[in-house]
Design a protein around this motif. Sequence first.
Motif, mmCIF file in Angstrom:
data_model
loop_
_atom_site.group_PDB
_atom_site.id
_atom_site.type_symbol
_atom_site.label_atom_id
_atom_site.label_comp_id
_atom_site.label_asym_id
_atom_site.label_seq_id
_atom_site.Cartn_x
_atom_site.Cartn_y
_atom_site.Cartn_z
ATOM 1 N N SER A 151 2.757 -28.181 32.975
ATOM 2 C CA SER A 151 1.407 -27.722 32.651
ATOM 3 C C SER A 151 1.372 -26.572 31.644
ATOM 4 O O SER A 151 0.294 -26.123 31.268
ATOM 5 N N LEU A 152 2.550 -26.088 31.206
ATOM 6 C CA LEU A 152 2.567 -24.992 30.236
ATOM 7 C C LEU A 152 2.698 -25.523 28.819
ATOM 8 O O LEU A 152 3.458 -26.452 28.569
ATOM 9 N N ASP A 153 1.952 -24.915 27.900
ATOM 10 C CA ASP A 153 2.143 -25.280 26.499
ATOM 11 C C ASP A 153 3.470 -24.680 26.041
ATOM 12 O O ASP A 153 4.034 -23.790 26.682
ATOM 13 N N ARG A 154 3.977 -25.146 24.914
ATOM 14 C CA ARG A 154 5.303 -24.748 24.429
ATOM 15 C C ARG A 154 5.418 -23.230 24.223
ATOM 16 O O ARG A 154 6.420 -22.630 24.572
ATOM 17 N N LEU A 155 4.395 -22.604 23.680
ATOM 18 C CA LEU A 155 4.422 -21.165 23.429
ATOM 19 C C LEU A 155 4.458 -20.368 24.734
ATOM 20 O O LEU A 155 5.228 -19.421 24.876
ATOM 21 N N SER A 156 3.655 -20.753 25.698
ATOM 22 C CA SER A 156 3.636 -20.074 26.998
ATOM 23 C C SER A 156 4.964 -20.258 27.721
ATOM 24 O O SER A 156 5.491 -19.313 28.324
ATOM 25 N N LEU A 157 5.516 -21.466 27.638
ATOM 26 C CA LEU A 157 6.795 -21.744 28.274
ATOM 27 C C LEU A 157 7.890 -20.897 27.633
ATOM 28 O O LEU A 157 8.712 -20.293 28.328
#
Length: 178
Positions: A151-157
């Motif tokens: 559920s996380l976008d790449r930047l948040s991950l």
Amino acid sequence: MTDLSSRVFNVLFLCTGNSARSIIAESVLRQDGGGRFRAFSAGSQPKGEVHPTALKILENFHYPTSYLRSKSWDEFAGPDAPVMDFVFTVCDNAAGETCPLWPGQPMTAHWGLEDPAGATGTALEREMSFIETLRYMKLRIAAFAALPVASLDRLSLAAQLHEIGRSEGATRHRPNVA
């Protein structure tokens, strides 16, 4: 469309010698990853053998060791290698080296820890360095395994992965890992 919530992710832990830190990380994630991850480890200049104290500590804490071996990261850069979803450097030297180009553009982060194989002092103090490495790696892997990867976008991950690398026990070196 692939359901990311049920997908098994490939994770590669890198260190220069692939004899202690990356080996410990591989074993811990294999056991503690809840079946969500396939863990691997490798080194840029592998020593060719797993440090005996790393094996002893892993076995004492009931982590599997039978499949562990020191190997080159070249095994994971070829066309027949599994495509990695995550690549973590666990030593400052490996973080500063030019890594192979990993197929699939995996997420990367630096999770540097002091090398327990370089510890000095009494036999007990040296063994305690390996136990401390295991403890820090267990904490990082628990935080990683708890992330809602699907559920996380790449930047948040990426931000979360880098934050894990700055947790207790982190080395001071902060390389720019893409």
